[in-house]
Enzyme design. Structure first.
Site, PDB file in Angstrom:
ATOM      1  N   ARG A 237      31.111  14.942  44.547  1.00 22.64           N
ATOM      2  CA  ARG A 237      32.019  13.454  43.838  1.00 22.64           C
ATOM      3  C   ARG A 237      31.684  12.736  44.723  1.00 22.64           C
ATOM      4  O   ARG A 237      31.561  12.747  46.282  1.00 22.64           O
ATOM      5  CB  ARG A 237      33.753  13.897  44.067  1.00 22.64           C
ATOM      6  CG  ARG A 237      33.668  15.065  43.700  1.00 22.64           C
ATOM      7  CD  ARG A 237      34.058  14.467  41.755  1.00 22.64           C
ATOM      8  NE  ARG A 237      34.973  15.208  40.498  1.00 22.64           N
ATOM      9  CZ  ARG A 237      33.734  15.795  39.926  1.00 22.64           C
ATOM     10  NH1 ARG A 237      32.755  15.120  40.076  1.00 22.64           N
ATOM     11  NH2 ARG A 237      34.404  16.617  39.238  1.00 22.64           N
ATOM     12  N   GLU A 266      34.011   4.456  40.175  1.00 21.69           N
ATOM     13  CA  GLU A 266      32.704   4.510  38.527  1.00 21.69           C
ATOM     14  C   GLU A 266      33.318   3.633  37.527  1.00 21.69           C
ATOM     15  O   GLU A 266      33.969   4.697  37.089  1.00 21.69           O
ATOM     16  CB  GLU A 266      32.385   5.425  38.892  1.00 21.69           C
ATOM     17  CG  GLU A 266      31.358   6.525  39.858  1.00 21.69           C
ATOM     18  CD  GLU A 266      31.292   7.895  40.138  1.00 21.69           C
ATOM     19  OE1 GLU A 266      30.449   8.337  40.421  1.00 21.69           O
ATOM     20  OE2 GLU A 266      32.363   8.114  38.818  1.00 21.69           O
ATOM     21  N   HIS A 287      25.387   8.972  38.045  1.00 18.72           N
ATOM     22  CA  HIS A 287      26.705  10.023  37.689  1.00 18.72           C
ATOM     23  C   HIS A 287      25.648  10.788  36.515  1.00 18.72           C
ATOM     24  O   HIS A 287      26.592  10.498  35.468  1.00 18.72           O
ATOM     25  CB  HIS A 287      27.502   9.083  37.301  1.00 18.72           C
ATOM     26  CG  HIS A 287      28.929  10.410  37.402  1.00 18.72           C
ATOM     27  ND1 HIS A 287      29.885  10.208  37.980  1.00 18.72           N
ATOM     28  CD2 HIS A 287      28.761  11.807  36.930  1.00 18.72           C
ATOM     29  CE1 HIS A 287      30.753  11.582  37.990  1.00 18.72           C
ATOM     30  NE2 HIS A 287      29.894  12.374  37.336  1.00 18.72           N
TER      31      HIS A 287
END
Length: 320
Positions: A237, A266, A287
């Site tokens: 994370r 993000e 990601h």
């Protein structure tokens, strides 16, 4: 469940047009799928729906209050920070997530980042693209020090299913694996406190959740405790690592390198400290660690399983 109305608010990026959505379509007699849904569209699209399927769309208390027919929220991910769990509980709405669908994929990505750092893969690829090999005058180019991982020590923070999978892959490369205690959790005798762990490791990999106890878990102080040659990898994370501290530490030359698949915000803004062009020995991936077709197809399967279990009276993977 032929009469159940379901709405998938953000099918993209789960499906890139490469998934078999037949199980999902068969699970509900009335399924409306939207690639994306803005905050202003959520309430309107959920009217009359018993099931909301979301990935990152926020369902707060106001949304839930405006959608009285909702009985079930299916989260097409593991994290549920976009759902007001307390409001859902008060309204009798069950929330179920997906779990362990991407273990193999994320573990693979983590090892890819570690190997890329150890072999200086981005640097060598860039050197070839710039013509350095062609100009070298000999058969090989060894401008960047390569590190052999066999015999080195990997520290794992978050030794659950995913951290355990990464540990097994690292051990297959001949690495020694140490695990660390996490703040906010009971200490275990088979794990080391962070201050004892950090000076020993040649690489540190994070696989823990982001909580009030783990936010900025790795900051300037912790980075200084590590070996100057050590690597830091985060596929968990954003927010676990102080991004400005990491950028500054890499610029100072204290760290062999770092890699992250996640950032605090993000999609990130261009002024994120880890996106600055002058940060050396840093790999940033968008990601994407979870995103294999196989992992995303497992999400589809789990969404169907969760719905079927709920309407059978035995909710599965329930959270909150």
């Amino acid at each position: 469940m032929s009469n159940r109305r379901a709405v998938f608010l953000d099918l993209f990026p789960l499906d890139q047009g490469d998934l078999d959505l037949t199980p999902l379509q068969s699970a509900f007699g009335d399924l409306a799928c939207h690639a994306q849904t803005s905050a202003s569209q959520v309430i309107d699209r959920l009217q009359g729906a018993e099931i909301a399927i979301v990935n990152k769309v926020a369902l707060d208390g106001a949304v839930l209050a405006a959608c009285p027919d909702l009985k079930l929220i299916l989260v097409a991910a593991t994290g549920v920070n976009n759902i007001d769990l307390e409001a859902a509980k008060q309204r009798g709405i069950v929330v179920c997530n997906c779990q362990a669908y991407g273990t193999a994929t994320v573990a693979q990505h983590t090892l890819t980042l570690l190997l890329a750092l150890a072999t200086r893969l981005p640097d060598y690829q860039g050197a070839v693209a710039r013509g350095r090999w062609q100009e070298s005058g000999q058969f090989c180019l060894l401008d960047f020090p390569i590190i052999e991982l066999a015999g080195k020590t990997l520290g794992v923070l978050g030794h659950g299913e995913l951290g355990g999978a990464v540990a097994k892959l690292a051990e297959a490369l001949g690495m020694r694996v140490l695990t660390g205690n996490l703040p906010g959790r009971p200490a275990r005798d088979d794990r080391q406190d962070l201050d004892a762990l950090l000076p020993q490791v040649d690489a540190l990999t994070l696989h823990c959740p982001l909580t009030e106890h783990t936010r900025n878990l790795i900051g300037a102080r912790e980075l200084r405790m590590m070996k100057p040659s050590a690597f830091v990898i985060n596929t968990a994370r954003g927010g676990l690592i102080d991004e400005q501290a990491l950028a500054d530490t890499l610029r100072s030359g204290h760290l062999g390198g770092a890699a992250t698949d996640v950032l605090t915000s993000e999609p990130p803004s261009n002024d994120n400290p880890l996106l600055a062009a002058d940060v050396p020995r840093l790999i940033v991936t968008p990601h994407s660690a979870w995103g294999s077709r196989e992992a995303r197809q497992r999400i589809v399967v789990q969404l169907c399983e969760n719905a079927e279990a709920f309407f059978a009276g035995a909710p599965k993977r329930q959270v909150g």
